[in-house]
Design an enzyme around this catalytic site. Structure first.
Site, PDB file in Angstrom:
ATOM      1  N   ASP A 257      35.177  87.762  21.631  1.00  0.00           N
ATOM      2  CA  ASP A 257      35.267  88.482  22.737  1.00  0.00           C
ATOM      3  C   ASP A 257      34.424  87.558  23.595  1.00  0.00           C
ATOM      4  OD1 ASP A 257      34.177  90.041  25.120  1.00  0.00           O
ATOM      5  OD2 ASP A 257      35.165  91.808  23.893  1.00  0.00           O
ATOM      6  N   HIS A 258      35.094  86.931  24.605  1.00  0.00           N
ATOM      7  CA  HIS A 258      34.534  85.813  25.271  1.00  0.00           C
ATOM      8  C   HIS A 258      33.204  86.153  26.171  1.00  0.00           C
ATOM      9  CE1 HIS A 258      36.800  86.816  28.874  1.00  0.00           C
ATOM     10  NE2 HIS A 258      35.870  85.963  29.472  1.00  0.00           N
TER      11      HIS A 258
ATOM     12  N   HIS B 116      35.437  93.988  26.397  1.00  0.00           N
ATOM     13  CA  HIS B 116      34.568  93.245  27.142  1.00  0.00           C
ATOM     14  C   HIS B 116      33.306  94.209  27.532  1.00  0.00           C
ATOM     15  CE1 HIS B 116      37.002  89.952  27.239  1.00  0.00           C
ATOM     16  NE2 HIS B 116      37.605  90.229  28.126  1.00  0.00           N
TER      17      HIS B 116
HETATM   18  C1  BG6 Z   1      40.024  88.231  30.227  1.00  0.00           C
HETATM   19  C2  BG6 Z   1      41.220  89.086  30.834  1.00  0.00           C
HETATM   20  O1  BG6 Z   1      39.784  88.505  29.062  1.00  0.00           O
HETATM   21  O2  BG6 Z   1      39.011  88.339  30.850  1.00  0.00           O
HETATM   22  C3  BG6 Z   1      41.322  88.721  32.233  1.00  0.00           C
HETATM   23  O3  BG6 Z   1      42.278  89.118  30.118  1.00  0.00           O
HETATM   24  C4  BG6 Z   1      39.995  88.715  32.963  1.00  0.00           C
HETATM   25  O4  BG6 Z   1      42.315  89.586  32.723  1.00  0.00           O
HETATM   26  C5  BG6 Z   1      38.899  87.886  32.436  1.00  0.00           C
HETATM   27  O5  BG6 Z   1      40.237  88.129  34.291  1.00  0.00           O
HETATM   28  C6  BG6 Z   1      37.521  88.089  32.849  1.00  0.00           C
HETATM   29  O6  BG6 Z   1      36.960  87.152  32.265  1.00  0.00           O
HETATM   30  P1  BG6 Z   1      35.678  86.262  33.291  1.00  0.00           P
HETATM   31  O7  BG6 Z   1      34.987  85.791  32.471  1.00  0.00           O
HETATM   32  O8  BG6 Z   1      36.018  85.645  34.349  1.00  0.00           O
HETATM   33  O9  BG6 Z   1      34.831  87.756  33.745  1.00  0.00           O
END
Ligand code: BG6
Length: 646
Positions: free
Chosen positions: A200-201, A263
Site C-alpha cells: 500500500d504505497h 490507503h
Molecule cells: C492510487 C490510486 O493508489 O493512489 C490513484 O489508484 C490515486 O487513483 C493515487 O490517484 C493517490 O496517490 P498519491 O500518492 O498521489 O496520494
C-alpha cells in the site's frame, strides 16, 4: 542576533545521522516490467536507493513481461524513461550506468514452460551477481495473474534452494471481500504469509510512517488519544486530478476501492490503533488488524445514513460551454456510469478507546485542491467561564497531520489578542518537514523495496488486515449496487464535492475542516497581494460552507454578521423588485458593506448554482481590519464601485 531568536534556534536538535546498511543482496524479478509502474516508480526508486548508497552491490533486476525485447533494448528504454521520471535535482549518470548494467530482461507468458526458463535465468544471475540465492518477486501485474504466478513459481521449484524468497504484490488486492479471500487463498496455497508483502504505497510515505513515531515517541499525546478528549477525527484525501487515461480501470473501481478501503483505512489504523508492544512488524500489524476489525460493519440503513457518494460533472465557461469533461465523458467511461468518484462517510470504531467518536473519511477526484490531511479535533472546554467577555465562542483545539503535498504537523489553539480586553484568536504551532529536515526526494517505493529485502514487513499489509478492511467496505459496495445513484453527476469538477457531504457532517453539528493554504486563498482577487501575516489571519478565521442552488444567503434589512467569499459558483444580487442587478462568480465576495458600515443588509443575495463559500464572521473581520487597515480600504473600494456607496 537578538537573544530571543538565538534561543529559538537552539531548541532545534541536530538531525540524527544513523548509517543505514544497504539492502540485502538479491535478484529482483519484476513481473509486468513493461508497464507504467516499473518506469514511473520502481526504477526511479531503485535509482534513489543506489544514489543514497542503500542498494546492495550484489543486486540484479530482471524485468519479465510478454513483449519481446533484448537486454540492451530494455536498458535503453529504462535509460530514456529515468530521465523523465527520476525525482532528484541532478541526474547522476555514473550511478545510473552502474545500476542499469545490472538490469536484464526476459520475455514470456505466465505458464510453466516459461517459468522453467525463468528459473534457469534467475539461477544464472544469482551466481553472476553473487546474490546468495535471495529472490524478490515483484507482481506489477493485474490481480488475476497473482494466483497463476504463485502456482507457477512453486511448480518451477523457486521455493527450494538457499536464500530467501519474497513476493511483493501490488494493489488492488481484491475488488471486494469475496475476491480478496480468494486471492489470499491462491497466494497462500504454496507460500507462507511471511513471504507475501502486500503493497500500500501510502505506508511508504514519510508523513504516514511518522504517525507512529508521533504517537508513540511523544509522551504528551497518548493520554489524550481517546473518546474522552477527542471529539472527532477527519481523514481527507482530496485530489485535483481527474481519472485521466485510467477510465477503464477506474470505472470498475470507484473511490471506495481505489482510496478508502486501502490507503485511508491504513492511515486510520495507524492513527487509532492501540499501542503495540514493540516495533516488530507483527506487533504493529496485530494492532492494525484489531483496529480494522473493530470498525463497525454497517447495515444497509446505516450505509444510507452515514455514507454519501458523488460523481463529478463537467466544468463549463461563462457562456455555458463545457470546457472540461465530466466523469461520464472521460475516455473509456460509459455514458451512464454509476461509479462514484467521491465518497464521504462517517465510520464508527466499536472499542473501548473510540466508542462514540465519529471517524469521518472523504475523498474524491477532480476537486478544487490537492491535499491529504488528518484532522484530530479535541473536545471544547466549557464556554461558561467566558460569558460576559468579548469571546463569542471557543474553538476546538485541533491537531492536523499534513500528509501531502505540504508535509508537516500543526497544532491549533487559541491565543489572547494583544490589547486591553480579553479577545481570542485561533493560532497555530507548526512543524514543517521542509524546515526541519533535508527534503526527501523519495517516491515511497524505496522504503518498500528496501524493507522487503531486509524481511521487514511492517509497511506491508497482512492477509487478515486486508480482509478486515474489505469487511468494513463491503456493505457500502452492496448498498450501492442495490441502489444505483440517481443523481449523478452531483458535483461540478473543481468544486469541493457534493453538497450531501457537508450535510452529512452538519447533521452531527460539526463541519469538515478545510485546510486552506495561502496559494488557495490567493485565487480570490481580494487576497492576491496579501502578506503572510494577513493571509494567515484570514485563513484561521475562514469557515467553509456549501450552499445548494436557489437558496437565499442574505436578506435585505437584516443585520449583517458575516461576509462571504465565493470560492466557486454563482450568486445573484437582487433589488427590491426581485430584479437581478449583479451576478457574482468564483473569486468574488459579498456581504461586506453591512460589516464595514454597520448598516442593515442592502440587497438580497441568492445562489444561482450550488456554491462553495468561505464565511468570515464579523468579529474576525473587525479584528483583521484593525490589524490590516489596507484590507478595509481594498474592500471599501470594491464596495463603493459596486453599490455606489459614498
Ligand atoms: C492510487 C490510486 O493508489 O493512489 C490513484 O489508484 C490515486 O487513483 C493515487 O490517484 C493517490 O496517490 P498519491 O500518492 O498521489 O496520494
Amino acid at each position: 542576533m537578538p537573544e530571543s531568536e538565538s534561543q529559538v534556534l537552539a531548541s532545534y536538535g541536530i538531525e540524527a545521522q544513523t548509517a543505514n546498511p544497504p539492502s540485502q543482496p538479491c535478484v529482483m524479478v519484476i513481473f509486468g516490467a513493461s508497464g507504467d509502474l516499473t518506469k514511473r516508480l520502481l526504477v526511479p526508486a531503485l535509482y534513489n536507493l543506489a544514489c543514497d548508497g542503500l542498494l546492495a552491490d550484489n543486486f540484479a533486476m530482471l524485468g519479465y513481461a510478454r513483449s519481446e525485447m533484448t537486454n540492451e533494448a530494455f536498458r535503453a528504454q529504462m535509460t530514456e524513461d529515468i530521465k523523465k521520471f527520476h525525482t532528484r535535482q541532478e541526474f547522476d549518470q555514473e550511478v545510473w550506468n552502474n545500476l542499469v548494467s545490472r538490469f536484464y530482461y526476459m520475455s514470456g507468458g505466465y505458464d510453466q514452460a516459461n517459468f522453467q526458463k525463468l528459473k534457469a535465468e534467475v539461477a544464472n544471475l544469482s551466481s553472476q551477481h553473487n546474490t546468495s540465492g535471495n529472490i524478490l518477486f515483484y507482481f506489477a501485474v493485474a490481480p488475476r495473474f497473482f494466483g497463476p504466478i504463485c502456482d507457477n513459481l512453486h511448480q518451477a521449484g523457486f521455493r527450494e534452494g538457499s536464500g530467501w524468497k519474497r513476493i511483493i504484490v501490488e494493489k488492488p488486492f481484491g475488488t471486494d471481500l469475496e475476491s480478496a479471500l480468494k486471492l489470499n487463498e491462491e497466494v497462500l496455497a504454496h507460500w507462507n504469509e511471511n513471504q507475501i508483502y502486500r503493497v500500500d504505497h501510502y505506508l511508504g510515505k514519510e508523513t504516514v510512517q511518522n504517525l507512529l513515531a508521533f504517537r508513540f515517541s511523544n509522551g504528551i499525546f497518548e493520554p489524550l488519544w481517546n473518546k474522552n478528549y477527542i471529539d472527532n477525527i477527519q481523514f481527507n484525501v482530496s485530489e485535483e486530478v481527474d481519472v485521466g487515461s485510467r477510465g477503464g480501470y477506474y470505472d470498475s473501481s470507484g473511490v471506495l476501492r481505489d482510496m478508502m478501503q486501502n490507503h485511508m483505512f491504513q492511515m486510520l489504523a495507524y492513527l487509532c490503533m492501540e499501542q503495540p508492544g514493540s516495533f516488530e512488524p507483527d506487533a504493529i500489524r496485530n494492532e492494525k488488524a484489531k483496529l480494522l476489525q473493530a470498525v463497525r460493519v454497517y447495515t444497509p440503513d446505516e450505509v444510507a445514513r452515514y455514507v454519501v457518494r458523488g460523481q463529478y460533472g463537467p466544468r463549463a465557461d461563462e457562456a455555458g460551454k463545457v470546457t472540461k469533461p465530466g466523469y461520464r465523458q472521460e475516455k473509456d467511461v460509459p455514458a451512464e456510469s454509476k461509479t462514484e468518484t467521491y465518497a464521504a462517510a462517517r465510520f464508527q470504531i466499536d472499542n473501548w478507546r473510540w466508542e462514540g467518536t465519529p471517524i469521518y473519511l472523504r475523498s474524491g477526484k477532480a476537486l478544487w485542491k490537492r491535499g491529504t490531511e488528518i484532522v484530530v479535533e479535541f473536545k471544547k472546554p466549557p464556554q461558561a467561564m467566558f460569558n460576559g467577555t468579548a469571546v463569542p465562542q471557543l474553538h476546538p483545539n485541533r491537531l492536523i497531520f499534513h500528509i501531502q503535498p505540504y508535509q508537516g504537523i500543526e497544532m491549533q489553539f487559541q491565543a489572547k489578542v494583544p490589547g486591553p480586553t480579553l479577545q481570542l484568536q485561533p493560532v497555530n504551532m507548526r512543524f514543517s518537514y521542509a524546515d526541519a529536515f533535508k527534503a526527501s526526494r523519495y517516491t515511497g517505493y524505496e522504503v518498500m523495496i528496501y524493507s522487503c529485502s531486509h524481511g521487514d514487513a511492517t509497511l506491508f499489509s497482512r492477509g487478515d488486515l486486508v480482509e478486515a478492511a474489505w469487511r468494513a467496505a463491503q456493505p457500502l459496495l452492496d448498498y450501492w449496487t442495490a441502489t444505483p445513484a440517481e443523481n449523478f453527476p452531483n458535483y461540478e469538477r473543481g468544486s469541493w464535492g457534493p453538497k450531501e457531504a457537508s450535510d452529512l457532517i452538519e447533521r452531527d453539528g460539526r463541519r469538515w475542516f478545510e485546510v486552506v493554504t495561502d496559494g488557495l486563498l490567493k485565487r480570490v482577487a481580494l487576497f492576491q497581494d496579501g502578506d503572510m501575516l494577513f493571509l494567515s489571519q484570514v485563513i484561521q478565521a475562514l469557515r467553509p460552507k456549501m450552499v445548494g442552488a436557489d437558496e437565499t444567503i442574505i436578506r435585505k434589512g437584516e443585520i449583517g454578521r458575516e461576509m462571504y467569499l465565493l470560492a466557486r459558483g454563482e450568486v445573484e444580487v437582487l433589488d427590491d423588485s426581485g430584479k437581478v442587478v449583479k451576478v457574482l462568480k468564483d473569486g468574488d465576495f459579498f456581504g461586506e458593506v453591512a460589516l464595514l458600515m454597520s448598516t442593515p443588509r442592502m440587497a438580497n443575495v441568492r445562489t444561482r448554482t450550488s456554491c462553495d463559500l468561505f464565511v468570515l464572521d464579523k468579529t474576525d473581520f473587525n479584528r483583521i481590519l484593525h490589524d490590516h487597515p489596507q484590507f478595509a480600504q481594498s474592500v471599501m473600494k470594491i464596495a463603493k464601485d459596486r453599490y455606489s456607496v459614498k
